[in-house]
Motif scaffolding. Structure first.
Motif, PDB file in Angstrom:
ATOM      1  N   MET A   1       7.997  14.716  -6.511  1.00 37.76           N
ATOM      2  CA  MET A   1       7.282  13.459  -6.308  1.00 37.76           C
ATOM      3  C   MET A   1       6.885  12.878  -7.663  1.00 37.76           C
ATOM      4  N   GLU A   2       7.111  11.587  -7.835  1.00 36.88           N
ATOM      5  CA  GLU A   2       6.787  10.919  -9.094  1.00 36.88           C
ATOM      6  C   GLU A   2       5.717   9.856  -8.861  1.00 36.88           C
ATOM      7  N   MET A   3       4.969   9.548  -9.927  1.00 40.28           N
ATOM      8  CA  MET A   3       3.919   8.538  -9.821  1.00 40.28           C
ATOM      9  C   MET A   3       4.494   7.186  -9.414  1.00 40.28           C
ATOM     10  N   ARG A   4       5.690   6.883  -9.908  1.00 43.67           N
ATOM     11  CA  ARG A   4       6.272   5.583  -9.576  1.00 43.67           C
ATOM     12  C   ARG A   4       6.589   5.500  -8.087  1.00 43.67           C
ATOM     13  N   GLN A   5       6.964   6.619  -7.478  1.00 48.15           N
ATOM     14  CA  GLN A   5       7.225   6.614  -6.047  1.00 48.15           C
ATOM     15  C   GLN A   5       5.944   6.323  -5.263  1.00 48.15           C
ATOM     16  N   LEU A   6       4.841   6.845  -5.735  1.00 48.82           N
ATOM     17  CA  LEU A   6       3.557   6.553  -5.083  1.00 48.82           C
ATOM     18  C   LEU A   6       3.233   5.067  -5.186  1.00 48.82           C
ATOM     19  N   ARG A   7       3.462   4.491  -6.373  1.00 50.86           N
ATOM     20  CA  ARG A   7       3.199   3.059  -6.555  1.00 50.86           C
ATOM     21  C   ARG A   7       4.124   2.233  -5.654  1.00 50.86           C
ATOM     22  N   TYR A   8       5.368   2.644  -5.554  1.00 49.79           N
ATOM     23  CA  TYR A   8       6.313   1.930  -4.688  1.00 49.79           C
ATOM     24  C   TYR A   8       5.847   1.983  -3.227  1.00 49.79           C
ATOM     25  N   PHE A   9       5.455   3.175  -2.788  1.00 53.24           N
ATOM     26  CA  PHE A   9       5.033   3.330  -1.399  1.00 53.24           C
ATOM     27  C   PHE A   9       3.793   2.493  -1.091  1.00 53.24           C
ATOM     28  N   VAL A  10       2.816   2.507  -1.991  1.00 56.08           N
ATOM     29  CA  VAL A  10       1.589   1.719  -1.791  1.00 56.08           C
ATOM     30  C   VAL A  10       1.922   0.228  -1.720  1.00 56.08           C
ATOM     31  N   ALA A  11       2.850  -0.213  -2.560  1.00 54.81           N
ATOM     32  CA  ALA A  11       3.236  -1.628  -2.549  1.00 54.81           C
ATOM     33  C   ALA A  11       3.873  -2.007  -1.215  1.00 54.81           C
ATOM     34  N   VAL A  12       4.773  -1.171  -0.714  1.00 58.06           N
ATOM     35  CA  VAL A  12       5.422  -1.445   0.579  1.00 58.06           C
ATOM     36  C   VAL A  12       4.387  -1.429   1.704  1.00 58.06           C
ATOM     37  N   ALA A  13       3.462  -0.471   1.653  1.00 55.62           N
ATOM     38  CA  ALA A  13       2.439  -0.368   2.699  1.00 55.62           C
ATOM     39  C   ALA A  13       1.549  -1.604   2.722  1.00 55.62           C
ATOM     40  N   ILE A  36      11.851   5.198  -1.567  1.00 53.52           N
ATOM     41  CA  ILE A  36      10.999   5.512  -0.413  1.00 53.52           C
ATOM     42  C   ILE A  36      11.677   6.554   0.469  1.00 53.52           C
ATOM     43  N   GLN A  37      13.007   6.446   0.645  1.00 51.79           N
ATOM     44  CA  GLN A  37      13.749   7.433   1.430  1.00 51.79           C
ATOM     45  C   GLN A  37      13.666   8.815   0.791  1.00 51.79           C
ATOM     46  N   MET A  38      13.767   8.865  -0.552  1.00 55.30           N
ATOM     47  CA  MET A  38      13.652  10.145  -1.261  1.00 55.30           C
ATOM     48  C   MET A  38      12.251  10.728  -1.077  1.00 55.30           C
ATOM     49  N   ALA A  41      12.010  12.137   2.384  1.00 57.73           N
ATOM     50  CA  ALA A  41      12.757  13.394   2.473  1.00 57.73           C
ATOM     51  C   ALA A  41      11.946  14.542   1.883  1.00 57.73           C
ATOM     52  N   GLU A  42      11.280  14.265   0.769  1.00 54.03           N
ATOM     53  CA  GLU A  42      10.475  15.308   0.127  1.00 54.03           C
ATOM     54  C   GLU A  42       9.270  15.675   0.970  1.00 54.03           C
ATOM     55  N   MET A  43       8.662  14.665   1.651  1.00 57.30           N
ATOM     56  CA  MET A  43       7.494  14.927   2.497  1.00 57.30           C
ATOM     57  C   MET A  43       7.901  15.546   3.835  1.00 57.30           C
ATOM     58  N   GLY A  44       9.177  15.372   4.207  1.00 55.63           N
ATOM     59  CA  GLY A  44       9.647  15.918   5.479  1.00 55.63           C
ATOM     60  C   GLY A  44       9.149  15.146   6.672  1.00 55.63           C
ATOM     61  N   ALA A  45       8.865  13.842   6.469  1.00 56.17           N
ATOM     62  CA  ALA A  45       8.359  13.016   7.575  1.00 56.17           C
ATOM     63  C   ALA A  45       8.673  11.554   7.288  1.00 56.17           C
TER      64      ALA A  45
END
Length: 306
Positions: A1-13, A36-38, A41-45
């Motif tokens: 998990m990367e910080m940028r992925q968290l920022r991407y997810f928060v933006a989409v949410a 977001i798909q990656m 996949a890492e979260m398994g949900a």
């Protein structure tokens, strides 16, 4: 998990749309979707329900959003803390100021300070007098230059001087023909432009107090957010404004200034944390004590004390 992925997810949410989130993040939509798909996949949900429009979070996504926002918040706070630590190692000082002081002696005081302390990095932050008190207590500024009286045991307030108030008039106004002082009673008959509209209390309340102390109730035409807006409204013949005398140096097109017969004043204060004897604060006191007599002002009594 990367910080940028968290920022991407928060933006989409928050946007509830991949395309809008991509625009917000200044990136193309396909790589955003892949990230977001990656992450899923890492979260398994599945974190985002893509079967509806606008998008919505799954139960797992709602839980993950709270955690992601907390992680990003902690990361930003850590970054700010480290930045301040690095800057403090370089010896820096932050002065807060109200906008009107920039038309008076404050810029010259800063030049005098820089001349004496070329090794200290100076930062200036515009904020209201009330905001300065909170910023001092939170350590965001080292001293503030304001115009309001506030009682706080944690803050040392020094009266630097009292500044005359004058009237700003449109050059087309029938009172603009002479330089004779205007009585407050005559000023109160004209539509008034107050500033700033917020936060309060502010300079606007000082002006109202002057009128009320003389038994006058002015008609308020506008309450402007900022000083330059108030002056623009005066130039547009929307009314007149009671302003600090230092603005007389600001020759704005369409405006002239007249003194007030009763000579009302507005205080200028230097505020700093109680007991602060750090070199920058002591140096600023020294600069004020040296420069004020050159301008014909008395050395402020409060600066003679620790």
């Amino acid at each position: 998990m990367e910080m940028r992925q968290l920022r991407y997810f928060v933006a989409v949410a928050r946007e509830r749309s991949f395309s809008r989130a991509a625009n917000t993040l200044n990136m193309a939509q396909p790589p955003l979707s892949r990230q977001i798909q990656m992450l899923e996949a890492e979260m398994g949900a599945e974190l985002i329900d893509r079967s509806v429009r606008p998008l919505r979070l799954s139960p797992a996504g709602r839980l993950f959003l709270k955690q992601a926002e907390q992680i990003l918040g902690h990361a930003e706070a850590t970054k700010v803390m480290m930045t301040r630590t690095i800057k403090s190692a370089k010896r820096s000082v932050v002065f807060g100021f109200v906008a009107s002081t920039m038309y008076g002696r404050f810029p010259a005081l800063i030049r005098g300070f820089r001349k004496k302390a070329s090794d200290i990095e100076v930062h200036l932050v515009e904020m209201s007098s009330l905001e300065q008190i909170n910023a001092l207590k939170e350590g965001r500024i080292d001293a503030g230059f304001g115009t309001q009286r506030f009682e706080d045991t944690d803050i040392r307030r020094v009266l630097l001087r009292e500044e005359q108030m004058i009237v700003a008039l449109p050059i087309t106004h029938n009172l603009a023909g002479t330089d004779a002082p205007l009585p407050l009673s005559r000023v109160a008959e004209e539509p008034q432009i107050l500033y700033p509209s917020k936060p309060r209390p502010s300079y606007a309340d000082q002006v109202l107090t002057v009128f009320h102390d003389h038994g006058l109730t002015p008609m308020i035409a506008h309450e402007a957010r900022e000083l330059h807006i108030a002056l623009g409204l005066v130039a547009a013949e929307e009314g007149i404004a009671v302003v600090p005398a230092s603005l007389d140096r600001l020759r704005m097109e369409g405006i002239c200034y007249r003194p007030i017969e009763e000579h009302p004043t507005s205080p200028i204060f230097m505020n700093y944390r109680q007991g602060d004897t750090s070199p920058p604060i002591c140096l600023m006191k020294e600069v004020i004590c040296e420069m004020y007599p050159d301008w014909g002002y008395a050395v402020p009594e409060g600066l003679r004390e620790p």
